[in-house]
Scaffold this motif. Structure first.
Motif, short mmCIF file in Angstrom:
data_model
loop_
_atom_site.label_atom_id
_atom_site.label_comp_id
_atom_site.label_asym_id
_atom_site.label_seq_id
_atom_site.Cartn_x
_atom_site.Cartn_y
_atom_site.Cartn_z
N UNK A 35 -5.15 -52.96 2.73
CA UNK A 35 -5.30 -54.37 2.37
C UNK A 35 -4.32 -54.71 1.26
N UNK A 36 -3.82 -55.92 1.25
CA UNK A 36 -2.92 -56.38 0.18
C UNK A 36 -3.60 -57.54 -0.54
N UNK A 37 -4.47 -57.20 -1.49
CA UNK A 37 -5.27 -58.22 -2.16
C UNK A 37 -5.01 -58.31 -3.65
N UNK A 78 6.66 -58.60 -3.78
CA UNK A 78 7.77 -58.19 -2.91
C UNK A 78 7.82 -56.68 -2.72
N UNK A 79 7.66 -55.94 -3.83
CA UNK A 79 7.73 -54.48 -3.74
C UNK A 79 6.57 -53.92 -2.93
N UNK A 80 5.36 -54.46 -3.14
CA UNK A 80 4.21 -53.95 -2.38
C UNK A 80 4.40 -54.21 -0.89
N UNK A 81 4.93 -55.36 -0.53
CA UNK A 81 5.20 -55.66 0.88
C UNK A 81 6.19 -54.65 1.45
N UNK A 82 7.20 -54.32 0.66
CA UNK A 82 8.19 -53.34 1.11
C UNK A 82 7.55 -51.97 1.32
N UNK A 83 6.65 -51.56 0.41
CA UNK A 83 6.02 -50.24 0.56
C UNK A 83 5.17 -50.17 1.83
N UNK A 84 4.46 -51.25 2.14
CA UNK A 84 3.67 -51.26 3.38
C UNK A 84 4.59 -51.27 4.61
N UNK A 85 5.69 -51.99 4.51
CA UNK A 85 6.61 -52.08 5.65
C UNK A 85 7.27 -50.74 5.94
N UNK A 97 0.18 -55.30 8.83
CA UNK A 97 1.39 -55.84 8.23
C UNK A 97 1.42 -57.37 8.21
N UNK A 98 1.01 -58.07 9.30
CA UNK A 98 1.00 -59.54 9.21
C UNK A 98 0.11 -60.06 8.10
#
Length: 395
Positions: free
Chosen positions: A199-201, A51-58, A4-5
């Motif tokens: 991964x968030x790439x 923003x949405x992808x960060x929310x899905x991972x969170x 997550x970080x």
């Protein structure tokens, strides 16, 4: 395993880059035209997707009332927005090349069908598993059908690249390199994320691609003549200053200066709109003939310059002849209300004895010598026609 970080850092960087671009578009000054509107809408979508992808991972794996539905909804939105973004990219490249809204209306309703299918299936995924599943303990996982969404996305991204490559000489070869710079980080990032979930790439890669595209297009605006799409005088001066300072090349630099014969007549008798058409046609001819390391410049008014690398004067003369033949073909069919032709001055650059001014001056002198011959020949032709005896009517 989700880091997550790392997700927050990557998507935070992507969002920051998009906010910077969007705030640079202050007061909407750059969004008058469709290409700019499409570009900044893609920036908005990228910001949203970060923003949405960060929310899905969170949210993944967390349990609270409605968590499973929120996980499904946010991931469905990702699939929808991703396909819309890829479709808009293809449309953006097409419009940058052709500048025809009518073409978009004719072709792109059909091109949109794969993206529309992805959107409908993503909505269906709210109720049943299609591209992904969300377990009872709120864990997201992709289904084999998710590969289809990647294929559709690559179809659009590659489609834009293929259009830019195939028609790069129509708009000038200048758009192809920015497109390549845009696509490269996206393909690398998306392939890594497809193979390694967590991964968030993707969207930080898209953000970098959009920033590089923006920078390249700003250079395009500052270095290209808006009417002919050729390089402008500022680019020529920068290039010649650079050539003076570098080591001698294997080939010899040469130049061809040219202007349109009887251009003032075209403007005075047919109007400046027809004069602009003549300038655009010459620009089109030069783009089609002048390739590779050679380039064309609109020097000012109806004057053009071609800078090329040649082995001999003969090779330079052959290039000038090809340009003349291409311009002659433009006159075929009688569609133009005048005959388009050019006066030319060719010269080789001497690194030992030339500076920029002498190089340009010699081209200019040679061109005006050629123009004097053109007008002298034209006057002689008119005198010859007047001296011919008139035929008496028969019968």
């Amino acid at each position: 395993m989700i880091n997550l970080p790392a997700v927050l850092i990557a998507n935070g960087l992507g969002a920051s880059l998009m906010l910077t671009l969007l705030f640079s578009n202050r007061k909407g000054t750059r969004t008058v035209f469709l290409a700019e509107k499409l570009f900044f809408f893609m920036c908005q979508l990228t910001l949203w997707l970060c923003l949405v992808e960060t929310f899905t991972f969170y949210i993944d794996g967390k349990m609270f009332p409605g968590a499973v539905f929120l996980n499904r909804l946010s991931n469905a939105l990702l699939f929808i927005t991703n396909s819309v973004f890829a479709f808009l990219w293809t449309m953006y490249v097409d419009y940058k090349l052709f500048g025809q809204v009518s073409r978009l209306r004719r072709i792109y309703p059909w091109v949109a069908l794969p993206a529309l299918a992805i959107c409908l299936l993503a909505v269906l995924n709210l109720f049943t598993d299609v591209f992904f599943t969300v377990s009872a303990d709120n864990i997201y996982s992709r289904t084999p059908l998710a590969l289809v969404t990647y294929l559709v996305t690559y179809f659009y991204l590659l489609g834009g690249g293929i259009i830019a490559f195939r028609y790069r000489h129509k708009s000038g070869k200048y758009l192809f390199m920015p497109v390549t710079v845009f696509l490269t980080p996206i393909f690398v990032g998306s392939l890594l994320q497809m193979v390694f979930y967590g991964l968030a790439l993707i969207w930080v890669s898209v953000a970098f691609g959009l920033v590089s595209l923006y920078i390249n297009l700003q250079n395009e605006i500052s270095w290209l003549d808006p009417l002919t799409k050729l390089y402008n005088r500022e680019y020529l001066v920068r290039y010649l200053n650079f050539v003076q300072q570098r080591s001698p090349a294997k080939k010899q630099m040469a130049g061809i200066m040219m202007d349109i014969n009887a251009f003032k007549e075209i403007n005075d008798t047919l109007g400046h709109s027809e004069g602009d058409t003549a300038l655009r046609l010459v620009g089109k001819c030069l783009m089609e003939v002048v390739r590779g390391d050679n380039f064309s410049v609109r020097y000012g008014g109806d004057e053009f310059i071609v800078i090329c690398q040649v082995d001999s004067q003969q090779e330079l003369d052959q290039l000038a002849e090809r340009i003349c033949r291409r311009v002659d073909r433009q006159n075929e069919g009688g569609a133009l209300p005048y005959r388009l032709s050019l006066s030319m001055g060719c010269t080789l650059y001497d690194p030992a004895g030339d500076d920029i001014d002498s190089f340009l001056r010699r081209m200019d002198q040679n061109m005006y010598e050629n123009k004097r011959r053109y007008y002298s020949d034209s006057r002689n032709d008119r005198r010859h026609r007047r001296s011919q005896p008139q035929q008496s009517p028969q019968g």
